[in-house]
Design a protein around this motif. Structure first.
Motif, PDB file in Angstrom:
ATOM      1  N   THR A   8       1.068  -1.205  -0.032  1.00 53.99           N
ATOM      2  CA  THR A   8       0.018   0.015   0.348  1.00 53.99           C
ATOM      3  C   THR A   8       0.517   1.358  -0.187  1.00 53.99           C
ATOM      4  N   GLY A   9       0.614   2.449  -0.984  1.00 59.60           N
ATOM      5  CA  GLY A   9       1.273   3.339  -1.164  1.00 59.60           C
ATOM      6  C   GLY A   9       2.998   3.279  -2.266  1.00 59.60           C
ATOM      7  N   SER A  10       3.122   2.465  -2.590  1.00 57.59           N
ATOM      8  CA  SER A  10       4.458   1.903  -3.621  1.00 57.59           C
ATOM      9  C   SER A  10       3.647   3.067  -4.398  1.00 57.59           C
ATOM     10  N   GLY A  35       0.292   7.908  -1.789  1.00 54.22           N
ATOM     11  CA  GLY A  35       1.102   6.522  -1.420  1.00 54.22           C
ATOM     12  C   GLY A  35       0.682   6.974   0.096  1.00 54.22           C
ATOM     13  N   TRP A  36       1.842   8.270   1.413  1.00 57.31           N
ATOM     14  CA  TRP A  36       1.685   7.853   2.680  1.00 57.31           C
ATOM     15  C   TRP A  36       0.465   8.159   2.697  1.00 57.31           C
ATOM     16  N   THR A  37      -0.467   8.228   2.155  1.00 54.24           N
ATOM     17  CA  THR A  37      -2.006   8.151   3.004  1.00 54.24           C
ATOM     18  C   THR A  37      -1.942   6.994   3.159  1.00 54.24           C
ATOM     19  N   ARG A  38      -2.034   6.348   2.052  1.00 49.93           N
ATOM     20  CA  ARG A  38      -2.890   5.061   1.943  1.00 49.93           C
ATOM     21  C   ARG A  38      -2.164   3.615   2.853  1.00 49.93           C
ATOM     22  N   GLN A  39      -0.684   4.478   3.241  1.00 53.87           N
ATOM     23  CA  GLN A  39       0.037   3.538   3.678  1.00 53.87           C
ATOM     24  C   GLN A  39      -0.188   4.037   5.802  1.00 53.87           C
ATOM     25  N   GLN A  40      -0.451   5.553   6.024  1.00 52.73           N
ATOM     26  CA  GLN A  40      -0.488   5.681   7.035  1.00 52.73           C
ATOM     27  C   GLN A  40      -2.729   4.833   7.394  1.00 52.73           C
ATOM     28  N   SER A  42      -3.007   1.783   6.455  1.00 59.56           N
ATOM     29  CA  SER A  42      -3.899   0.790   6.324  1.00 59.56           C
ATOM     30  C   SER A  42      -2.919   0.536   8.325  1.00 59.56           C
ATOM     31  N   ARG A  43      -1.929   1.972   9.322  1.00 58.60           N
ATOM     32  CA  ARG A  43      -1.730   1.442  10.369  1.00 58.60           C
ATOM     33  C   ARG A  43      -2.934   2.122  11.350  1.00 58.60           C
ATOM     34  N   MET A  44      -4.018   2.071  10.299  1.00 63.40           N
ATOM     35  CA  MET A  44      -5.266   2.332  11.893  1.00 63.40           C
ATOM     36  C   MET A  44      -5.350   3.995  11.633  1.00 63.40           C
ATOM     37  N   LEU A  45      -4.138   4.418  11.104  1.00 66.66           N
ATOM     38  CA  LEU A  45      -4.303   5.853  11.817  1.00 66.66           C
ATOM     39  C   LEU A  45      -5.920   7.035  11.984  1.00 66.66           C
ATOM     40  N   ARG A  46      -6.123   7.263  12.833  1.00 67.76           N
ATOM     41  CA  ARG A  46      -7.650   8.470  12.341  1.00 67.76           C
ATOM     42  C   ARG A  46      -6.959   9.335  11.305  1.00 67.76           C
ATOM     43  N   GLU A  47      -8.439   9.684  10.703  1.00 66.77           N
ATOM     44  CA  GLU A  47      -8.519  11.040   9.513  1.00 66.77           C
ATOM     45  C   GLU A  47      -7.814  11.777   9.887  1.00 66.77           C
ATOM     46  N   THR A  48      -8.457  12.297  11.228  1.00 69.34           N
ATOM     47  CA  THR A  48      -7.296  13.709  11.595  1.00 69.34           C
ATOM     48  C   THR A  48      -6.399  13.563  11.730  1.00 69.34           C
ATOM     49  N   THR A  49      -5.563  12.630  12.083  1.00 66.81           N
ATOM     50  CA  THR A  49      -3.985  12.549  12.741  1.00 66.81           C
ATOM     51  C   THR A  49      -3.487  12.603  10.575  1.00 66.81           C
ATOM     52  N   ILE A  50      -3.967  11.691  10.024  1.00 62.09           N
ATOM     53  CA  ILE A  50      -3.526  11.448   8.432  1.00 62.09           C
ATOM     54  C   ILE A  50      -3.287  12.898   7.825  1.00 62.09           C
ATOM     55  N   GLY A  51      -4.377  13.770   7.681  1.00 61.27           N
ATOM     56  CA  GLY A  51      -4.581  14.549   7.486  1.00 61.27           C
ATOM     57  C   GLY A  51      -3.568  15.861   7.731  1.00 61.27           C
ATOM     58  N   GLU A  52      -3.819  15.723   9.797  1.00 53.04           N
ATOM     59  CA  GLU A  52      -2.651  17.041  10.605  1.00 53.04           C
ATOM     60  C   GLU A  52      -1.372  16.685   9.691  1.00 53.04           C
ATOM     61  N   THR A 100       9.157  14.868  14.044  1.00 48.78           N
ATOM     62  CA  THR A 100       8.961  13.219  14.208  1.00 48.78           C
ATOM     63  C   THR A 100       8.169  12.894  12.731  1.00 48.78           C
ATOM     64  N   THR A 101       7.145  13.559  12.631  1.00 49.82           N
ATOM     65  CA  THR A 101       5.989  13.692  11.234  1.00 49.82           C
ATOM     66  C   THR A 101       6.779  13.433  10.244  1.00 49.82           C
ATOM     67  N   LEU A 102       7.532  14.810   9.980  1.00 48.32           N
ATOM     68  CA  LEU A 102       9.170  14.515   8.949  1.00 48.32           C
ATOM     69  C   LEU A 102       9.778  13.688   8.836  1.00 48.32           C
ATOM     70  N   ARG A 103      10.216  13.361   9.458  1.00 43.83           N
ATOM     71  CA  ARG A 103      10.807  11.793   9.626  1.00 43.83           C
ATOM     72  C   ARG A 103      10.310  10.571   9.010  1.00 43.83           C
ATOM     73  N   LEU A 104       8.974  10.613   9.591  1.00 41.16           N
ATOM     74  CA  LEU A 104       8.156   9.357   9.080  1.00 41.16           C
ATOM     75  C   LEU A 104       7.976   9.456   7.554  1.00 41.16           C
ATOM     76  N   PHE A 105       7.564  10.436   6.708  1.00 41.35           N
ATOM     77  CA  PHE A 105       7.375  11.072   5.854  1.00 41.35           C
ATOM     78  C   PHE A 105       8.764  10.467   4.828  1.00 41.35           C
ATOM     79  N   VAL A 106      10.291  11.002   4.910  1.00 44.12           N
ATOM     80  CA  VAL A 106      11.443  11.248   4.912  1.00 44.12           C
ATOM     81  C   VAL A 106      11.769   9.850   4.728  1.00 44.12           C
ATOM     82  N   GLU A 107      11.851   8.837   5.896  1.00 45.18           N
ATOM     83  CA  GLU A 107      11.432   6.670   5.883  1.00 45.18           C
ATOM     84  C   GLU A 107      10.840   6.971   4.526  1.00 45.18           C
TER      85      GLU A 107
END
Length: 371
Positions: A8-10, A35-40, A42-52, A100-107
């Motif tokens: 997911t997200g490839s 792709g990052w949105t889809r990956q998040q 799949s991690r069951m994060l909330r829509e509000t968290t993903i949007g932020e 942390t958010t920027l680091r996760l996106f770049v990862e």
């Protein structure tokens, strides 16, 4: 099948094969975010968290004027310096969260399994690299990173706050203006937040059906306990539940709740709506409304502006400890996973500590322990 095609997200999942873009840079960037949105998801994060998170990455890209495959560590440093400057610099905890958010996106975009490094190399002759390292990010070295001015309220301050909430109702009625019902609701709500140590969202999401009888406290009737169904969740998990018992030292809240449920709430004409705290439009009260109501009551009470609604939760923890309740009981009442978190919330007064000291000295004298 190409590497990462089933992830997911490839690249293969979000970029159409064989499409040639007139302006490939923004197209690839948007695909990365998708792709990052889809990956998040799949991690069951909330829509509000993903949007932020996505909004922060867009904000950073706009600040740099560059795309992820062009970012370098110095851009993070400049971004944080900008946030920390001015009359209202962001808090350390906010900075750490952004980093942390920027680091996760770049990862995500540097992970070869998702195919973005190879895609960027093919299209732009550059690949994204990690920009957040231990030498340019905030270290989580302290248990508490909140504002030092935020604290538990004293008993006198609480009484002043509650009196101001009640006086606000009388003032509105005396002026013959609309709003006395919401003011009654706000007074009952602020008292309930303190009496049960609730978070803002926990309070706003309460239903009338969440109140429970406690067989060991029959005098409290249906308000012997409350089931909190929207407790603070950890990432990728649903909201945590807990049951908060009504404690004898705060049994005055029973009469407040009986009056609200039995007499006042019906005047909002809730119909079949189950929300405990209603608006005049027959909906559930919003968290922002809680903050605004508390701010107005706090101003009427003449209390410091640094005290917010969450300080009532700090007050609850502190006062339960001063009442002599065991730390484990307090931890379970407020829904903390770790005792260390509960300890951060407590700020017992000098009188309480002196009383413990006197008790210890008396035990030593009684037992003949040399000092």
């Amino acid at each position: 099948m190409a590497q990462g095609a089933d992830l997911t997200g490839s690249v293969q999942a979000v970029l159409p094969v064989g499409v040639r873009y007139l302006d490939p840079e923004p197209a690839v960037f948007e695909a990365m975010l998708e792709g990052w949105t889809r990956q998040q998801h799949s991690r069951m994060l909330r829509e509000t968290t993903i949007g932020e998170c996505v909004r922060l990455v867009r904000r950073f890209a706009e600040f740099t004027g560059q795309y992820p495959w062009q970012w370098v560590p110095s851009e993070v440093e400049a971004f944080i310096s900008e946030l920390r400057s001015g009359s209202k610099p962001v808090a350390f905890s906010t900075v750490r969260g952004y980093q942390t958010t920027l680091r996760l996106f770049v990862e995500f975009v540097t992970d070869p399994r998702y195919g973005w490094p190879a895609e960027c190399q093919t299209r732009f002759g550059m690949v994204p690299s990690q920009i957040c390292h231990e030498w340019n990010t905030v270290t989580h070295s302290a248990e508490f990173e909140g504002q030092p001015a935020r604290r538990a309220l004293t008993y006198d301050e609480l009484q002043t706050l509650f009196d101001a909430a009640d006086d606000r109702v009388a003032q509105i009625r005396g002026r013959g203006r609309k709003g006395s019902l919401p003011a009654l609701r706000d007074a009952a709500l602020v008292k309930t937040v303190y009496a049960f140590g609730l978070r803002r969202r926990e309070a706003s999401m309460l239903d009338v059906a969440d109140w429970r009888r406690n067989p060991r406290a029959g005098d409290y009737g249906r308000f012997g306990a409350v089931q909190v169904r929207y407790g603070k969740a950890v990432k990728g998990a649903p909201p945590r539940r807990r049951t908060v018992l009504t404690v004898p030292e705060m049994d005055w809240i029973v009469e407040v709740l009986q009056h609200w449920v039995g007499e006042v709430r019906a005047q909002f004409e809730p119909g079949g709506h189950g929300a405990m705290w209603m608006t005049e439009r027959r909906g559930r009260i919003a968290v922002r409304t809680l903050d605004e109501a508390f701010a107005e009551i706090r101003s009427l009470a003449g209390l410091p502006a640094e005290l917010d609604l969450h300080c009532l939760r700090h007050s609850y923890v502190t006062h339960l400890l001063e009442f002599g309740y065991p730390e484990l009981f307090v931890q379970q009442q407020v829904g903390h996973s770790y005792a260390s978190t509960t300890a951060i919330y407590s700020s017992v007064g000098d009188e309480f500590r002196n009383r413990l000291l006197e008790q210890s000295l008396q035990r030593q004298i009684k037992e003949g322990t040399p000092r």
